[in-house]
Write an enzyme that holds these catalytic residues in place. Sequence first.
Site, short mmCIF file in Angstrom:
data_model
loop_
_atom_site.label_atom_id
_atom_site.label_comp_id
_atom_site.label_asym_id
_atom_site.label_seq_id
_atom_site.Cartn_x
_atom_site.Cartn_y
_atom_site.Cartn_z
N GLY A 14 -21.06 -10.81 4.09
CA GLY A 14 -20.70 -11.32 5.40
C GLY A 14 -20.01 -10.36 6.35
O GLY A 14 -19.21 -10.78 7.18
N THR A 15 -20.34 -9.06 6.29
CA THR A 15 -19.70 -8.16 7.26
C THR A 15 -20.21 -8.44 8.69
O THR A 15 -19.46 -8.28 9.65
CB THR A 15 -19.92 -6.67 6.92
OG1 THR A 15 -21.31 -6.37 6.95
CG2 THR A 15 -19.34 -6.32 5.55
N ASN A 16 -21.45 -8.86 8.80
CA ASN A 16 -21.94 -9.23 10.15
C ASN A 16 -21.27 -10.50 10.65
O ASN A 16 -20.98 -10.64 11.83
CB ASN A 16 -23.46 -9.36 10.15
CG ASN A 16 -24.13 -8.01 10.25
OD1 ASN A 16 -24.11 -7.38 11.31
ND2 ASN A 16 -24.69 -7.53 9.16
N ILE A 95 -36.33 -16.56 3.44
CA ILE A 95 -37.23 -16.70 4.59
C ILE A 95 -37.39 -18.18 4.87
O ILE A 95 -37.67 -18.98 3.97
CB ILE A 95 -38.57 -15.99 4.31
CG1 ILE A 95 -38.29 -14.48 4.18
CG2 ILE A 95 -39.58 -16.27 5.42
CD1 ILE A 95 -39.49 -13.64 3.85
N LEU A 96 -37.15 -18.56 6.11
CA LEU A 96 -37.18 -19.98 6.47
C LEU A 96 -38.62 -20.48 6.58
O LEU A 96 -39.52 -19.73 6.93
CB LEU A 96 -36.45 -20.18 7.80
CG LEU A 96 -34.98 -19.77 7.78
CD1 LEU A 96 -34.43 -19.69 9.19
CD2 LEU A 96 -34.16 -20.74 6.94
N ASN A 110 -31.81 -13.24 14.14
CA ASN A 110 -31.64 -12.49 12.89
C ASN A 110 -31.31 -11.04 13.21
O ASN A 110 -31.69 -10.51 14.25
CB ASN A 110 -32.94 -12.54 12.07
CG ASN A 110 -32.82 -11.82 10.74
OD1 ASN A 110 -31.84 -12.01 10.01
ND2 ASN A 110 -33.80 -11.01 10.40
N HIS A 112 -31.76 -7.19 11.58
CA HIS A 112 -32.47 -6.44 10.54
C HIS A 112 -32.03 -4.97 10.63
O HIS A 112 -31.99 -4.40 11.73
CB HIS A 112 -33.99 -6.55 10.75
CG HIS A 112 -34.75 -5.85 9.68
ND1 HIS A 112 -34.85 -6.33 8.39
CD2 HIS A 112 -35.42 -4.68 9.68
CE1 HIS A 112 -35.55 -5.49 7.65
NE2 HIS A 112 -35.92 -4.46 8.42
C1 GRF Z 1 -27.23 -6.52 6.79
O1 GRF Z 1 -27.65 -5.21 6.61
C2 GRF Z 1 -28.21 -7.26 7.66
O2 GRF Z 1 -28.83 -6.44 8.60
C3 GRF Z 1 -29.22 -7.74 6.66
O3 GRF Z 1 -28.48 -8.05 5.50
C4 GRF Z 1 -27.25 -7.31 5.48
C5 GRF Z 1 -26.15 -8.30 5.34
O4 GRF Z 1 -24.89 -7.74 5.22
N1 GRF Z 1 -30.00 -8.81 7.20
P1 GRF Z 1 -23.57 -8.61 5.45
O5 GRF Z 1 -23.65 -9.82 4.49
O6 GRF Z 1 -23.53 -9.05 6.88
O7 GRF Z 1 -22.45 -7.70 5.09
#
Ligand code: GRF
Length: 212
Positions: A14-16, A95-96, A110, A112
Amino acid sequence: MVKTKIAVLVSGGGTNLQALLDAQARGDIRNGKITAVVSSTPGAFALERAKGANVPGHVVNRKDYDSRESFTEALLGKLSELNADLIVLAGFLYILSPAFVERYENRIINIHPALIPSFCGDGFYGLKVHEKALEYGVKLTGATVHFVSAEADAGPIILQKAVAIEEGDTAEILQKRVMEQAEWKLLPEAVSLFCQGRLHVEGRIVRIDQAE
Ligand code: GRF
């Protein structure tokens, strides 16, 4: 203006998600509010991050369902219960189904970790994306934020940012650089643009209104 209710779907670290929560704390998610985090995995660290920011966490455990369809049904039920206006996939591993994508057309975002259409689609997830970019020998990679369509990583592109490959890069080093330089900036920016009603999808093209 009523705030856009954002549900973030996660499966792992969950860093994003953290980047989104930090942006929200700074007031950078204009006209939106992260109202829920939904995890496909009970032990995901992302749930701790949600807790730390006082955002309710929910689990729809992929392992409790024997097909993508039944899992999707359960997710859809949860999201409509949560009244989500925007779904953000932030490291969500599944994938949904087409039914899900149809229900939330142009309302699922999303991220990527590559410059789509390179190094994307089925099987390109996590470190694999960066391994493939290094193997191919590209000099630039990056990140892409896009709307989700029925085909994996193929929906209309909202934002992209390039990141340079450097001598001695490993997949791990590159993954970290792509996150720091691109992903953690692009995702909150795209979400904020959506919440301000500044994204307009015309076929494959996403037009972005200038700030007033
Ligand atoms: C990220 O690299 C994102 O681009 C991909 O999965 C990874 C998730 O990382 N879809 P985090 O869980 O947000 O750290």
